[in-house]
Design a protein around this motif. Sequence first.
Motif, PDB file in Angstrom:
ATOM      1  N   ARG A   1      -6.390   0.335  -1.545  1.00 36.31           N
ATOM      2  CA  ARG A   1      -5.057   0.309  -2.158  1.00 36.31           C
ATOM      3  C   ARG A   1      -4.114   1.353  -1.581  1.00 36.31           C
ATOM      4  N   TYR A   2      -4.647   2.317  -0.822  1.00 38.12           N
ATOM      5  CA  TYR A   2      -3.819   3.418  -0.314  1.00 38.12           C
ATOM      6  C   TYR A   2      -3.752   3.425   1.206  1.00 38.12           C
TER       7      TYR A   2
ATOM      8  N   ARG B   1       3.632   6.021  -5.256  1.00 40.05           N
ATOM      9  CA  ARG B   1       3.669   6.042  -6.715  1.00 40.05           C
ATOM     10  C   ARG B   1       2.591   6.962  -7.266  1.00 40.05           C
ATOM     11  N   ASP B   2       1.367   6.842  -6.745  1.00 41.71           N
ATOM     12  CA  ASP B   2       0.268   7.652  -7.267  1.00 41.71           C
ATOM     13  C   ASP B   2       0.332   9.093  -6.787  1.00 41.71           C
TER      14      ASP B   2
ATOM     15  N   ARG C   1       2.138   1.846  -3.561  1.00 43.41           N
ATOM     16  CA  ARG C   1       1.080   2.367  -4.442  1.00 43.41           C
ATOM     17  C   ARG C   1       0.738   3.809  -4.099  1.00 43.41           C
TER      18      ARG C   1
ATOM     19  N   ARG D   1       0.829  -1.208   0.000  1.00 38.87           N
ATOM     20  CA  ARG D   1       0.000   0.000   0.000  1.00 38.87           C
ATOM     21  C   ARG D   1       0.862   1.256   0.000  1.00 38.87           C
TER      22      ARG D   1
END
Length: 391
Positions: free
Chosen positions: A85-86, A66-67, A63, A60
Amino acid sequence: MSDAASPHGAHASPTRCENCDTTLQGEFCHQCGQSIHNPIRHAAHAVEEFFEAFWHLDGRLWRTLRDLASPGRTAINYLAGHRQRYIAPLRLFVVLSVLTFFIGAATMHFDDATVSTDGIDTIAAATTVAEVEKARDELVAEIEQARVEAGNTPGVDPALIAAEVRIRGVAANRIVELGGDPGANGTAAAETSKSEPWRKGLQFNMLGHHGVWDPETNPLVVSWWPDFANAWLNRKAGNIDRNMESEAFASADFWVQGMMASAPTALFLLVPVFALLLKIFYLFTRRLYLEHLVVALYSHAFLLLALTALFLLSLLGGWLATAPVWIGIVIATASAAMMVWMPVYLLLMQKRVYQQGWWLTVPKYLAIGMVYFMMLLFATIIAFLARLAGG
């Protein structure tokens, strides 16, 4: 007694949940979610759970980071329901705010190296007022030259300010010791006692107080406060006064470390205010306040990551000070690029999240940024003063 409750059956699999006593149908209780494996009794499984939790968090975390690199993506996805996902925005913000300013406090130091020890020793060893003034003027001239070479506007660089204060303070003290008058070129402290070589005294003119503060003869009094509140206020003023008397107060490092310690408090207080500003400026989007808070938290998370990168680049630059020139140029370019990217990122994030035209986004961005920056600066100063008043 079941095996799960018996110390002799420590390695037997329980048939009922130890937490809620529900009949088990697998390795996890379908009622409360607790695992059948007891980490107290199974050391190997405890280690396994630790690494499993770490890699789950790491996934997590990766991700999320990255985002976050793409302006607005994390906030947009989170608000769209892709939350699993976060890392939750509040948790991410809290961890990063502590981590960022811890790294900042560890890496950003001003040791007043601009003032050479030899120069200070020359002032201290001078036997006449003329020698002191000559040495002082030469050192101040060196600082001015350093300021010009660095392209700094007078009164901006804290290290140079602290260096000049130190020089003038040492010179004024030495002149007083030699029986001379520091005059207009000395420090503000030269006009006061030797124990206060660089300041005239604590004043609270903005609070309706007149003259130099003194706890006995001229205390700070708020007319509509009760006596115990005014007594508390003057105790805090006394703490500030004592801290201002210390030599550390004139050091740039004292101010930098103080601001680093005060900034997280200011951010914690003002992130909800930033979300409120977004709510006001985007009132007709009909988004809930908590949606704006998510945007505020993720935008601050990016800023904290960017600040961390700047702190680390500064540290790297210090480590590689003797390296080839091109390495210093690369580090300086990376730092400048990061500083330019930070406001651009926030503008793009605001545009992508709220999906309004540039003609609306840019004025709102500038207005929110101006108001918030002033509030953040004020809150940081107040938090810093609160630390001074604390003892």
